[in-house]
Design an enzyme around this catalytic site. Structure first.
Site, PDB file in Angstrom:
ATOM      1  N   HIS A  18       0.836  -1.205   0.000  1.00 44.77           N
ATOM      2  CA  HIS A  18       0.000   0.000   0.000  1.00 44.77           C
ATOM      3  C   HIS A  18       0.869   1.252   0.000  1.00 44.77           C
ATOM      4  O   HIS A  18       0.602   2.213  -0.729  1.00 44.77           O
ATOM      5  CB  HIS A  18      -0.922   0.017   1.232  1.00 44.77           C
ATOM      6  N   LYS A  42     -16.959  -6.847   6.914  1.00 42.83           N
ATOM      7  CA  LYS A  42     -15.703  -7.259   7.545  1.00 42.83           C
ATOM      8  C   LYS A  42     -15.644  -6.776   8.992  1.00 42.83           C
ATOM      9  O   LYS A  42     -16.024  -5.659   9.293  1.00 42.83           O
ATOM     10  CB  LYS A  42     -14.496  -6.669   6.812  1.00 42.83           C
ATOM     11  N   ARG A  91      -2.297  -6.484  -7.780  1.00 46.75           N
ATOM     12  CA  ARG A  91      -1.243  -7.481  -7.624  1.00 46.75           C
ATOM     13  C   ARG A  91      -1.304  -8.540  -8.709  1.00 46.75           C
ATOM     14  O   ARG A  91      -0.298  -9.150  -9.050  1.00 46.75           O
ATOM     15  CB  ARG A  91      -1.352  -8.173  -6.264  1.00 46.75           C
ATOM     16  N   SER A 129      -2.935  -8.086   3.042  1.00 44.03           N
ATOM     17  CA  SER A 129      -3.355  -7.812   4.419  1.00 44.03           C
ATOM     18  C   SER A 129      -3.848  -9.073   5.104  1.00 44.03           C
ATOM     19  O   SER A 129      -3.590  -9.290   6.291  1.00 44.03           O
ATOM     20  CB  SER A 129      -4.456  -6.743   4.434  1.00 44.03           C
TER      21      SER A 129
END
Length: 157
Positions: A18, A42, A91, A129
């Protein structure tokens, strides 16, 4: 006119990947706002206040970076802060498929916003993460993956 980019995410935690996107984004934009969104699907592992302070500390020497949290649609937040750009890191192709749909919806909600995708630097691509949370949860030192320091927890909380 100031070119403001909103870099949205849950950042639970905020990783070196990040950080790389933010620093590279500063080469394209006058200001990058790191927006920590509250995701109703979440439950956070790291408290929002803690992550906010850690990210602010990591960018203390970068006056063109600011950190905020929000509980709204990302496109609405971008409009409210005057951001014409959403900054996102990719990614892999799975990230692209997910982010492409979100970028289309953001453009529907706020037609003046453009999503700018930056490909993650190769050496940072394996970092996520969720992997860092799992390592940390089971007592592993994850600090090499973060732009700040976290205490290593007791194993297996």
């Amino acid at each position: 006119m100031k070119r403001i980019a909103l870099f949205p995410g849950s950042f639970d935690p905020f990783t070196r990947g990040h950080e790389d996107i933010v620093l590279r984004g500063l080469q394209l934009f006058d200001e990058v706002v790191i927006g920590i969104g509250r995701n109703s699907h979440k439950v956070r592992y790291f408290p929002l206040e803690q992550i906010t302070e850690l990210i602010e500390g990591a960018f203390r020497s970068q006056p063109a970076v600011r950190v905020m949290s929000y509980d709204d649609l990302t496109a609405n937040v971008a409009r409210a802060i005057g951001a014409k750009f959403l900054l996102r890191g990719l990614r892999n192709t799975t990230d692209f498929e997910y982010e492409n749909g979100i970028s289309q919806v953001n453009r529907y909600i706020y037609e003046d916003v453009e999503t700018v995708f930056l490909i993650t630097s190769p050496h940072l691509a394996p970092i996520s993460s969720s992997i860092i949370r799992d390592l940390h949860r089971y007592g592993q030192d994850v600090n090499e993956f973060l732009p700040y320091q976290l205490q290593v927890p007791d194993k297996a909380k």
